[in-house]
Design a protein around this motif. Structure first.
Motif, PDB file in Angstrom:
ATOM      1  N   CYS A 339       1.069  -1.207  -0.073  1.00 40.77           N
ATOM      2  CA  CYS A 339      -0.042   0.115   0.106  1.00 40.77           C
ATOM      3  C   CYS A 339       0.782   1.417  -0.026  1.00 40.77           C
ATOM      4  O   CYS A 339       1.956   1.150   0.590  1.00 40.77           O
ATOM      5  N   VAL A 340       0.591   2.272  -0.909  1.00 39.92           N
ATOM      6  CA  VAL A 340       1.044   3.497  -0.798  1.00 39.92           C
ATOM      7  C   VAL A 340      -0.010   4.481  -0.346  1.00 39.92           C
ATOM      8  O   VAL A 340      -1.187   4.484  -0.867  1.00 39.92           O
ATOM      9  N   LEU A 341       0.407   5.640   0.496  1.00 43.16           N
ATOM     10  CA  LEU A 341      -0.461   6.472   0.897  1.00 43.16           C
ATOM     11  C   LEU A 341       0.109   7.785   0.554  1.00 43.16           C
ATOM     12  O   LEU A 341       1.386   8.080   0.748  1.00 43.16           O
ATOM     13  N   VAL A 342      -0.588   8.851   0.075  1.00 39.97           N
ATOM     14  CA  VAL A 342      -0.234  10.111  -0.323  1.00 39.97           C
ATOM     15  C   VAL A 342      -0.869  11.190   0.497  1.00 39.97           C
ATOM     16  O   VAL A 342      -2.143  10.998   0.414  1.00 39.97           O
ATOM     17  N   ARG A 343      -0.425  12.079   1.048  1.00 41.76           N
ATOM     18  CA  ARG A 343      -1.123  13.044   2.048  1.00 41.76           C
ATOM     19  C   ARG A 343      -1.858  13.868   1.151  1.00 41.76           C
ATOM     20  O   ARG A 343      -3.215  14.203   1.264  1.00 41.76           O
ATOM     21  N   ASP A 344      -1.530  14.224   0.030  1.00 38.57           N
ATOM     22  CA  ASP A 344      -2.266  15.273  -1.127  1.00 38.57           C
ATOM     23  C   ASP A 344      -2.796  14.547  -2.266  1.00 38.57           C
ATOM     24  O   ASP A 344      -2.251  13.951  -3.126  1.00 38.57           O
ATOM     25  N   ALA A 345      -4.171  14.299  -1.955  1.00 35.70           N
ATOM     26  CA  ALA A 345      -4.796  13.341  -2.798  1.00 35.70           C
ATOM     27  C   ALA A 345      -4.843  13.817  -4.415  1.00 35.70           C
ATOM     28  O   ALA A 345      -4.683  13.086  -5.336  1.00 35.70           O
ATOM     29  N   ALA A 346      -4.888  15.173  -4.454  1.00 36.12           N
ATOM     30  CA  ALA A 346      -4.729  15.985  -5.863  1.00 36.12           C
ATOM     31  C   ALA A 346      -3.593  15.620  -6.392  1.00 36.12           C
ATOM     32  O   ALA A 346      -3.664  15.339  -7.750  1.00 36.12           O
ATOM     33  N   LYS A 347      -2.364  15.716  -5.712  1.00 38.20           N
ATOM     34  CA  LYS A 347      -1.007  15.524  -6.361  1.00 38.20           C
ATOM     35  C   LYS A 347      -0.946  14.211  -6.841  1.00 38.20           C
ATOM     36  O   LYS A 347      -0.462  13.876  -8.020  1.00 38.20           O
ATOM     37  N   HIS A 348      -1.554  13.219  -5.945  1.00 35.17           N
ATOM     38  CA  HIS A 348      -1.498  12.019  -6.251  1.00 35.17           C
ATOM     39  C   HIS A 348      -2.199  11.567  -7.619  1.00 35.17           C
ATOM     40  O   HIS A 348      -1.533  11.055  -8.533  1.00 35.17           O
ATOM     41  N   LEU A 349      -3.376  12.061  -7.529  1.00 31.28           N
ATOM     42  CA  LEU A 349      -4.201  11.787  -8.918  1.00 31.28           C
ATOM     43  C   LEU A 349      -3.441  12.474 -10.244  1.00 31.28           C
ATOM     44  O   LEU A 349      -3.794  11.897 -11.222  1.00 31.28           O
ATOM     45  N   GLN A 350      -2.965  13.593  -9.892  1.00 26.44           N
ATOM     46  CA  GLN A 350      -2.637  14.475 -11.197  1.00 26.44           C
ATOM     47  C   GLN A 350      -1.349  13.686 -11.655  1.00 26.44           C
ATOM     48  O   GLN A 350      -0.778  13.716 -12.770  1.00 26.44           O
ATOM     49  N   THR A 351      -0.724  12.940 -10.972  1.00 25.76           N
ATOM     50  CA  THR A 351       0.453  12.221 -11.314  1.00 25.76           C
ATOM     51  C   THR A 351       0.487  10.826 -12.244  1.00 25.76           C
ATOM     52  O   THR A 351       0.892  10.602 -13.309  1.00 25.76           O
ATOM     53  N   PHE A 352      -0.883  10.244 -11.942  1.00 26.77           N
ATOM     54  CA  PHE A 352      -1.382   9.002 -12.874  1.00 26.77           C
ATOM     55  C   PHE A 352      -2.590   9.259 -13.665  1.00 26.77           C
ATOM     56  O   PHE A 352      -2.843   8.248 -14.330  1.00 26.77           O
ATOM     57  N   THR A 353      -3.477   9.998 -13.321  1.00 27.74           N
ATOM     58  CA  THR A 353      -4.789   9.872 -13.827  1.00 27.74           C
ATOM     59  C   THR A 353      -4.695  10.157 -15.450  1.00 27.74           C
ATOM     60  O   THR A 353      -4.029  10.935 -15.919  1.00 27.74           O
ATOM     61  N   LEU A 354      -5.650   9.308 -16.167  1.00 29.22           N
ATOM     62  CA  LEU A 354      -5.585   9.242 -17.689  1.00 29.22           C
ATOM     63  C   LEU A 354      -6.959   8.654 -17.810  1.00 29.22           C
ATOM     64  O   LEU A 354      -7.417   7.369 -17.390  1.00 29.22           O
ATOM     65  N   THR A 355      -7.821   9.337 -18.574  1.00 26.53           N
ATOM     66  CA  THR A 355      -9.189   8.796 -18.819  1.00 26.53           C
ATOM     67  C   THR A 355      -9.586   8.753 -20.260  1.00 26.53           C
ATOM     68  O   THR A 355     -10.024   9.700 -20.981  1.00 26.53           O
ATOM     69  N   PRO A 356      -8.991   7.784 -21.130  1.00 29.60           N
ATOM     70  CA  PRO A 356      -9.567   7.678 -22.451  1.00 29.60           C
ATOM     71  C   PRO A 356     -10.996   7.405 -22.524  1.00 29.60           C
ATOM     72  O   PRO A 356     -11.728   7.032 -21.470  1.00 29.60           O
ATOM     73  N   GLU A 357     -11.615   7.662 -23.733  1.00 26.96           N
ATOM     74  CA  GLU A 357     -12.988   7.280 -23.975  1.00 26.96           C
ATOM     75  C   GLU A 357     -13.649   6.117 -23.434  1.00 26.96           C
ATOM     76  O   GLU A 357     -14.585   6.259 -22.609  1.00 26.96           O
ATOM     77  N   TYR A 358     -12.928   4.891 -23.417  1.00 30.76           N
ATOM     78  CA  TYR A 358     -13.477   3.621 -23.003  1.00 30.76           C
ATOM     79  C   TYR A 358     -13.345   3.522 -21.561  1.00 30.76           C
ATOM     80  O   TYR A 358     -13.867   2.683 -21.068  1.00 30.76           O
ATOM     81  N   LEU A 359     -12.778   4.617 -20.588  1.00 32.06           N
ATOM     82  CA  LEU A 359     -12.887   4.446 -19.300  1.00 32.06           C
ATOM     83  C   LEU A 359     -13.682   5.752 -18.654  1.00 32.06           C
ATOM     84  O   LEU A 359     -13.478   6.220 -17.488  1.00 32.06           O
ATOM     85  N   GLU A 360     -14.399   6.328 -19.402  1.00 29.82           N
ATOM     86  CA  GLU A 360     -15.213   7.611 -18.997  1.00 29.82           C
ATOM     87  C   GLU A 360     -16.112   7.131 -17.934  1.00 29.82           C
ATOM     88  O   GLU A 360     -16.753   6.104 -18.180  1.00 29.82           O
ATOM     89  N   GLN A 361     -16.412   7.931 -16.893  1.00 26.41           N
ATOM     90  CA  GLN A 361     -17.022   7.536 -15.845  1.00 26.41           C
ATOM     91  C   GLN A 361     -18.654   8.086 -16.099  1.00 26.41           C
ATOM     92  O   GLN A 361     -18.881   8.824 -16.944  1.00 26.41           O
ATOM     93  N   LYS A 362     -19.593   7.194 -15.965  1.00 28.49           N
ATOM     94  CA  LYS A 362     -20.925   7.394 -16.377  1.00 28.49           C
ATOM     95  C   LYS A 362     -21.725   7.624 -15.156  1.00 28.49           C
ATOM     96  O   LYS A 362     -21.358   7.605 -13.929  1.00 28.49           O
ATOM     97  N   GLU A 363     -23.015   8.235 -15.450  1.00 24.70           N
ATOM     98  CA  GLU A 363     -23.728   8.670 -14.251  1.00 24.70           C
ATOM     99  C   GLU A 363     -24.533   7.507 -13.836  1.00 24.70           C
ATOM    100  O   GLU A 363     -24.840   7.552 -12.429  1.00 24.70           O
ATOM    101  N   ARG A 364     -24.566   6.453 -14.458  1.00 23.30           N
ATOM    102  CA  ARG A 364     -25.284   5.309 -13.765  1.00 23.30           C
ATOM    103  C   ARG A 364     -24.693   4.002 -14.240  1.00 23.30           C
ATOM    104  O   ARG A 364     -23.699   3.781 -15.099  1.00 23.30           O
ATOM    105  N   GLY A 365     -24.865   2.866 -13.682  1.00 21.75           N
ATOM    106  CA  GLY A 365     -24.381   1.416 -14.007  1.00 21.75           C
ATOM    107  C   GLY A 365     -22.952   1.198 -13.758  1.00 21.75           C
ATOM    108  O   GLY A 365     -22.330   1.777 -12.566  1.00 21.75           O
ATOM    109  N   VAL A 366     -22.488   0.213 -14.008  1.00 21.12           N
ATOM    110  CA  VAL A 366     -21.019  -0.269 -13.574  1.00 21.12           C
ATOM    111  C   VAL A 366     -19.939   0.728 -13.771  1.00 21.12           C
ATOM    112  O   VAL A 366     -19.193   0.813 -12.723  1.00 21.12           O
ATOM    113  N   ALA A 367     -20.120   1.520 -14.720  1.00 18.99           N
ATOM    114  CA  ALA A 367     -19.011   2.580 -14.955  1.00 18.99           C
ATOM    115  C   ALA A 367     -19.296   3.853 -14.081  1.00 18.99           C
ATOM    116  O   ALA A 367     -18.611   4.689 -14.312  1.00 18.99           O
TER     117      ALA A 367
END
Length: 517
Positions: A339-367
Motif C-alpha cells: 500500500c502507498v498513501l499520499v497526503r495530498d490526494a490531488a497531487k497523487h491523482l495528477q501524477t497518474f490519472t488518464l481517462t480515455p473514452e473507454y474509461l469515462e465515468q458514467k452517471e449510472r451503471g457499472v462505470a
C-alpha cells in the motif's frame, strides 16, 4: 439447514430476473464450450478435499521441515512442454499434492526468519479464494469489491494517522509502493509539467536523499523514473545505523549551491538489514524547513504505529507526504499486497490519472464508480483488499498490534540468549525484531568466521530446522533473524540457539580434522 450463498439478480423493476433452467442451459450450450465444470458435484467434492488438505497443511506446519530440496523427478514435473489435451482435474491435484505442497518456500513455518515477509493466515487465504471466485477487476467501477478496496486503504490511513482526505492505493508490494510515492514526489517537485514535456523540461536536476541502509528498490525507482542513479544521494549513517541528520543538512545545502534541486528525503521506518528507524520527527522538520518532499519507506516498520508497546518508535510518520507499507508483512496477508498513501490526494491523482473514452465515468451503471487505477500504474488490478479486510474484521487491529509487540519481545529474548552464550555474539544491538549475530568461538579470522557462519545458515535450511539469512553490519558478516511471524514461539528461539551452537561445534571439529589430515 443448508445455508449457501445464492445470487439472485433483479431487473430494473425490482423483480427477480428469471434464470434458464439447468436443462435449458444444457440445451443452449450443446454446440458451445465453456471452462465451467461439466459436473459441479464432482467439482464440489474435489474442492472440499483441497480445502481439507489446505487446513491440514497449515495446522500441521510445525511438524514438517521448514524447507527441503526438490528431487530431480519433482523438478522434471514442472519442466514439461505445454499441454494440448485436457487432464482430469483430480489427476492435476494429485500431481500438485505430491510435487508442490511438500516443497514450499517455508515462510508460513514458525521458524522462517530468512527474509522479511509475513507468515500468512488462513482467513486471508479464504479471502483470496473468494476474490478469485468473484473475478472482479479492481481498476474501478461501481461494485462491492471496489468499496472494500477503498475501505482497506482508508483503514491504512487510520493506522498511519493520515487524514481521510489523503489518497492511497493497494499494489503488489513495497517496491511498487515506494515507486509510486517517489513518482508523485518527482512530479510535484519538478517545477514543470513532466507528464507533458518529460525530464528534458527540468530546469535543474532533481536530488533524492536516503541513508546508506536503504532498500535497493529505491535505486531501481529513481532509475525507472528516468532520473538516473546519480539523482540518489546516499547519506552515511550514525553508529546506530540511522540517517545522520547533520550530513543530510550539509548535503542539501551543497547540492543547492551546486545548482541541483533537492526534492525528496526517503526515511526508513525500519531498515531491511537491522530494523533501524530514522528520526522521523527530525526529518519531517528538515523537509518542512527546506521545502522537500518527505517520503517514508515503512515496509518494515510502519505498522509499529498500531503496536501499543512500540508505536512511539515511529513517531512522526503521520507527518510524511507519502508512506509505503506492506500488509503482507506485519498484517500477515497472503502474498501479495502493498500500500502507498499520499497526503495530498490531488497531487497523487495528477501524477497518474488518464481517462480515455473507454474509461469515462458514467452517471449510472457499472462505470458510475470511481476509477481506482487513476492512482497507480495498473489499469487491471486484482482484488487484493479482501484478504486484508477479512483478517482485520476477524481479529481487529488491536490484536495485530499485540502480535507486533510479541515479535519485538521475542527478538529481545533471542538477543538475551545470544549474549548469555559464550560462543555467540550480537553484531549490533537489537532494535525492533531483526537480530544480527554470529557464531564466534574465538581464534578464527574474518574470512573463516564468514565461511563457518554461512555454512551454519545453509545446514539449518537443508536439515529443515530454520531459515535465516546473512548480511553485513559495520563491515562484518553475520547471520540475520527477522522475526516477522505470528507462529513463532520462544521455544523456537531456544532451539535456534541450540542448533547454531551445535552446528558450530560440529564444523569446528570438521575443520580440526581437515587440518590434521
Amino acid at each position: 439447514m443448508d445455508k449457501r450463498l445464492v445470487f439472485t439478480p433483479v431487473d430494473d423493476t425490482g423483480h427477480h430476473a428469471r434464470h434458464p433452467s439447468i436443462e435449458e442451459e444444457t440445451t443452449l450450450s450443446l454446440e458451445e464450450e465453456t471452462l465451467d465444470p461439466q459436473n459441479w458435484d464432482e467439482m464440489r467434492e474435489l474442492a472440499h478435499r483441497i480445502v481439507d488438505d489446505s487446513i491440514n497443511h497449515v495446522r500441521d506446519v510445525r511438524q514438517r521441515p521448514i524447507w527441503q530440496p526438490m528431487p530431480d523427478q519433482v523438478k522434471a514435473t514442472f519442466a514439461k512442454s505445454l499441454p494440448d489435451d485436457p487432464t482430469p482435474l483430480g489427476q492435476i491435484y494429485e500431481t500438485l499434492a505430491e510435487n508442490m505442497l511438500p516443497y514450499p518456500m517455508g515462510n508460513i513455518h514458525p521458524r522462517f526468519w530468512m527474509w522479511y515477509m509475513g507468515s500468512s493466515n488462513f482467513t486471508g487465504a479464504l479471502g483470496d479464494f473468494l476474490a478469485a471466485v468473484l473475478g472482479s477487476n479492481l481498476g474501478g467501477g461501481n461494485h462491492a469489491a471496489a468499496l472494500i478496496d477503498d475501505q482497506v486503504v482508508n483503514w491504512c490511513k487510520e493506522m498511519m494517522g493520515f487524514p481521510q482526505s489523503a489518497s492511497g492505493t493497494l499494489v503488489s508490494g513495497g517496491s511498487m509502493a515506494n515507486l509510486i510515492g517517489l513518482a508523485v514526489a518527482r512530479n510535484v517537485m519538478a517545477g514543470c509539467d513532466l507528464r507533458e514535456h518529460g525530464l528534458q523540461a527540468l530546469d535543474k536536476p532533481l536530488r533524492y536523499y536516503a541513508s546508506d541502509q536503504m532498500h535497493g528498490c529505491h535505486q531501481l525507482a529513481v532509475e525507472t523514473l528516468g532520473l538516473g542513479n546519480a539523482a540518489l544521494k546516499l547519506i552515511p549513517t550514525a553508529a546506530d545505523l540511522t540517517l545522520d541528520l547533520g550530513v543530510l543538512a550539509d548535503a542539501i545545502r551543497a547540492d543547492r549551491e551546486a545548482g541541483l534541486n533537492p526534492a525528496c528525503v526517503i526515511a526508513n521506518a525500519g531498515t531491511v538489514n537491522t530494523g533501524a528507524i530514522d528520526d522521523l520527527e527530525a526529518i519531517a522538520a528538515v523537509c518542512r524547513r527546506e521545502g522537500l518532499w518527505f517520503h517514508v519507506d515503512g515496509c518494515i516498520g510502519a505498522l509499529l504505529a498500531i503496536a501499543p508497546g512500540n508505536k512511539g518508535r515511529v513517531a512522526g510518520i503521520d507527518k510524511a507526504d507519502s508512506i509505503a507499507l506492506d500488509p503482507h508483512k506485519w498484517l500477515h496477508a497472503p502474498f501479495e499486497v502493498g500500500c502507498v498513501l499520499v497526503r495530498d490526494a490531488a497531487k497523487h491523482l495528477q501524477t497518474f490519472t488518464l481517462t480515455p473514452e473507454y474509461l469515462e465515468q458514467k452517471e449510472r451503471g457499472v462505470a458510475s464508480g470511481t476509477w481506482l487505477h487513476d492512482y497507480g500504474l495498473q489499469t487491471s488490478r486484482g482484488f487484493r483488499a479482501l484478504k486484508v479486510w477479512m483478517a482485520l474484521q476477524e481479529h481487529g487491529a488491536t490484536k495485530f498490534g499485540r502480535l507486533i509487540d510479541q515479535n519485538i519481545a521475542q527478538a529481545q529474548y533471542l538477543s538475551e540468549g545470544i549474549e548469555e552464550n559464550e560462543a555467540l555474539e550480537l553484531a549490533v544491538p537489537t532494535n525492533i525484531n531483526i537480530v544480527c549475530f554470529r557464531y564466534n568461538p574465538g581464534g578464527l579470522t574474518t574470512e573463516e568466521l564468514a565461511a563457518i557462519n554461512t555454512e551454519i545458515m545453509l545446514r539449518l535450511q537443508e536439515n529443515g530446522t530454520a531459515a535465516l539469512s546473512d548480511t553485513t553490519v559495520h563491515g562484518a558478516h553475520c547471520l540475520r533473524v527477522a522475526i516477522n511471524n505470528h507462529r513463532t514461539q520462544r521455544r523456537d528461539l531456544d532451539l535456534l540457539i541450540e542448533e547454531v551452537t551445535g552446528l558450530g561445534q560440529t564444523l569446528m571439529i570438521e575443520r580440526s580434522s581437515s587440518q590434521a589430515g
